[in-house]
Design an enzyme around this catalytic site. Structure first.
Site, short mmCIF file in Angstrom:
data_model
loop_
_atom_site.label_atom_id
_atom_site.label_comp_id
_atom_site.label_asym_id
_atom_site.label_seq_id
_atom_site.Cartn_x
_atom_site.Cartn_y
_atom_site.Cartn_z
N GLU A 185 32.62 9.00 -68.39
CA GLU A 185 32.48 9.38 -69.80
C GLU A 185 34.13 10.37 -70.03
O GLU A 185 34.37 11.18 -71.37
CB GLU A 185 31.59 9.39 -69.90
N GLU A 258 26.53 1.09 -70.16
CA GLU A 258 25.97 1.85 -70.66
C GLU A 258 25.57 0.76 -71.81
O GLU A 258 25.55 1.52 -72.53
CB GLU A 258 25.96 3.29 -70.53
#
Length: 774
Positions: A185, A258
């Site tokens: 991320e 995710e």
């Protein structure tokens, strides 16, 4: 018997996918195209769930894999946790207990599951310090997660070490790993570092490719253009950007690393919950729009054992997962999504061999669209989407009139000349799922789980005996002294009582500015209170000082026990993260920051890293331990105590090895817990807001965009966590099991109980398995 039934059910499920082999055990190749990761040249639809090996025990891994497979997954996903594997620079552990990554990968291989290995090595994961080891912050000149030479050097070295460890599990050796992740991320903070952030992102991709692995690399939530790694997405919903992604990256598959089916939980919060209809809707819509890979974060959340949780996060990382913290099925969610997974994988060939289609408008409503894989005049799989959050839509498709429920995806199949068959609707719950919703999982107490009359206690007098004190003219930063080997650091000083304390109307207070996370205050050895912050923000703590401690012309001993509640796991500048008494210390309005201070880490009796393991047969039998009497030992407040409770091994064994155990600490307040040398974690019986006072508790509808801070919170008005996971593998089935409880504030240890987790299989599910067995 139950194990045999589940195994047979898993075998039966695998028959449908027999034409598409899983982990073959023989060498195979992995590549990618726009239509997915390719196994031996064939694009695959991968349905994945995150199961983090440190958040469960090795004894649980095989069961978790089997249940994931039975739940319709063909892949599992895990991060690699740097601070677990290299707690001391150059000293690696990939073999001890929950650090045994090779065993975890072998369990996946044996159960026919592929693995997405997300090395990072920054992982976030609501894990202490985002996975970074403490020694990393001491590297000269280091700046984390940017183009900093010391960081690049250490990151590359650790990633290389991981690749050496997992080499036997790569596809050329028949292993389960089909993809690797570098960083995590990074797009969320890349802009903070400007040009160095861009250089670092590019370096990550180049470095990953430079390892010459036989599988692709991914970078999740990455905003800038990549050529060396597949950019992937994270979020509650991710289908909206797929068309734009295909234009920008026509060579890459759409991968959702995710999919958040719920959320993590902090102390004092009600439990997050995401409706299963909405989860299924988001996943089906992803595949309808051309997605090829989805991973649930989390499928099994597990437990933040020891001190591994992020700031103010529960020891439970249940995450409202498909498999609960104890490894049992969360039946409503598990069953409803299993039905969807089976439809997707049974039709994998149509999905993988056809390009992502343009949506077809189905009615006057812009909310109704069809996404067709295949040919309308022959074989096809259709996703009929109604994205209206409130209203059903009637449509006509391929000569058949259908009602599409609100906020749902209807999956239909036509084969040859057969009529259109509806296979699944994400918003309609089967009888099995509805039955499961009526019987939620629960705990039941075990009679005499704690041996009667076998509770001992002793007061806690101060710091850990083997740690050294540090002197300074002002309070020093907490973590620089503890090195995060313990939560606790004592600050002590003796000061002359300020004259201001004698003035009429003076506020007798001690104020700690810019402090965190928790502070306990003592004056002349007497407890004055506890204050805590929120999340990982610094706070101002104010304590009322007993007037008797502030007699004029005398001095006062001040002791502050500072406590961390997990280190920050997400932010720029993590190398400078600091805690403790960082600002001014003010007594009766007078600044006493400068003076003579002593700091000492740890608590007496605490099991610190490097200490020998606790000997359960004798550790609580020394002269300092006293037998606890509930009639004479009244509830104490602020006098920290150790409690030692003998567990009744016979009572705990009566339920069998499959019975999952938890410690009911509802009679306690705040502290930490150990069993047989294993640190089970922090506990805190902090209540969530009531339903009447907390808006997210008051409504829950599956129609419309989900957000954990705005809807569907559960267990309002209850302690955020009452039960604490007690793994059977940490018990000695024939020996002496002693539960050690460090209580910080006060409680009733005589009411501590052992309970077992009950998650009842729905009757229709049980009947189906019975027929299969017969």
């Amino acid at each position: 018997m139950r194990t045999a039934i589940v195994a047979l059910a898993a075998l039966a499920t695998g028959v449908a996918c027999a034409l598409q082999r899983q982990v073959p055990g023989d060498p195979y190749t992995v590549g990618y195209s726009a239509r997915g990761l390719e196994i031996d040249g064939q694009p695959r639809m991968l349905v994945t769930g995150a199961i983090h090996y440190p958040r469960s025990t090795p004894a649980m891994w095989d069961s978790l894999m089997k249940k994931a497979k039975e739940g319709g997954l063909n892949t599992v996903d895990t991060y690699v946790f740097w601070n677990m594997h290299e707690p001391v620079k150059g000293h690696y552990d990939f073999a001890t207990d929950r650090a045994n990554l090779p065993l975890f990968l072998e369990m996946a291989r044996q159960n026919g599951l592929f693995v997405m290995l997300r090395i990072g090595p920054y992982v976030c994961a609501e894990w202490n310090y985002g996975g970074f080891p403490q020694w990393l912050r001491h590297e000269p000149g280091i700046v984390f997660r940017t183009y900093s030479e010391p960081f690049l050097r250490e990151m590359k070295r650790f990633v290389g070490k991981v690749l050496d460890v997992v080499d036997p599990f790569m596809p050329e050796h028949g292993g389960p790993i089909v993809a690797l992740q570098i960083e995590n991320e990074y797009g969320n903070i890349q802009g903070h570092y400007g040009r160095d952030g861009d250089r670092y992102a590019e370096w990550c991709g180049r470095t990953a490719q430079g390892f010459n692995t036989s599988v692709p690399w991914v970078m999740c939530s990455q905003q800038t253009h990549l050529v060396d790694a597949i950019p992937t997405d994270n979020g509650f919903y991710c289908d909206q950007g797929l068309a734009r992604f295909r234009q920008k990256y026509p060579q890459f598959p759409g991968m959702w690393t995710e999919m958040w089916p719920a959320w993590f939980q902090r102390w004092g919060e009600p439990a997050p919950h995401r409706p299963i209809e909405d989860i299924a809707y988001a996943v089906a819509k992803w595949f309808a729009n051309g997605g090829t890979y989805v991973s649930y974060y989390m499928y099994h959340g597990g437990t933040n054992f020891g001190r591994t949780s992020g700031p103010f996060l529960l020891t439970s990382y249940d995450y409202d997962g498909f498999l609960d913290e104890y490894g049992l099925e969360n039946w409503p969610k598990y069953l409803h999504l299993r039905e969807l997974h089976r439809v997707l994988l049974d039709n994998e060939r149509l999905l993988s061999l056809n390009s992502a289609p343009d949506p077809i408008k189905l009615s006057d409503s812009p909310a109704a669209t069809a996404h067709v894989y295949g040919s309308l005049d022959k074989d096809y799989l259709a996703f009929l989407v109604n994205s209206d959050a409130k209203r059903s839509v009637q449509v006509e498709f391929d000569g058949r009139k259908l009602v599409l429920p609100r906020w749902s995806v209807t999956i239909a199949r036509r084969t040859g000349g057969a009529a259109l068959a509806v296979l699944h609707n994400t918003g309609r719950l089967s009888a099995r799922v509805r039955a499961a919703q009526k019987r939620p999982a629960r705990f039941e107490s075990i009679d005499h789980g704690v041996s009667a009359g076998a509770i001992r206690w002793r007061p806690l007098s101060g710091a850990a005996r083997r740690t050294k004190s540090v002197g300074s003219t002002r309070p020093l930063e907490h973590i620089s002294i503890t090195d995060d080997q313990t939560d606790y650091l004592w600050y002590r000083t003796r000061v002359e009582v300020p004259a201001a304390c004698a003035r009429d109307g003076q506020d007798y207070s001690l104020v700690l500015h810019d402090a965190g996370d928790v502070a306990f205050a003592y004056f002349n050895g007497h407890f004055a209170g506890m204050q805590h912050g929120r999340e990982d923000r610094l706070a101002t703590f104010a304590f009322d000082v007993p007037p008797a401690a502030l007699a004029q012309n005398q001095s006062v001993d001040i002791a502050i026990l500072s406590q961390t509640m997990g280190m920050r796991h997400l932010s720029p500048g993590m190398e400078d993260y600091s805690r403790g008494l960082l600002g001014r210390v003010v007594l009766c309005g007078q600044d006493i920051t400068t003076g003579k201070w002593k700091m000492q880490p740890g608590l007496e009796g605490e099991q610190l890293p490097g200490d020998p393991p606790v000997r359960t047969t004798s550790a609580a039998a020394g002269p300092e331990w006293r037998m606890y009497d509930s009639h004479t030992d009244k509830q104490h407040h602020g006098q920290m105590r150790w409690y030692a409770l003998d567990l009744n091994s016979a009572a705990l064994a009566a339920g069998g090895e499959d019975q999952r155990l938890g410690v009911d600490l509802s009679s306690m307040t705040k502290g930490q817990l150990w069993i047989n040398g294993h640190h089970l974690g922090r506990y805190w019986l902090r209540r969530a807001p009531s339903k009447e006072s907390h808006r997210p508790c008051q409504s829950c509808s599956y129609g419309g965009w989900y957000g954990p801070d705005s809807m569907c919170r559960q267990r309002c008005g209850e302690p955020s966590q009452r039960y604490y996971h007690l793994p059977r593998s940490y018990l000695d089935p024939t020996g002496h099991n002693v539960l050690y409880v460090l209580e910080e504030l006060g409680g009733r240890p005589e009411d501590i109980a052992i309970a077992y987790r009950v998650s009842e299989m729905p009757a229709e599910e049980a009947r189906a398995l019975h027929l299969l067995l017969c």
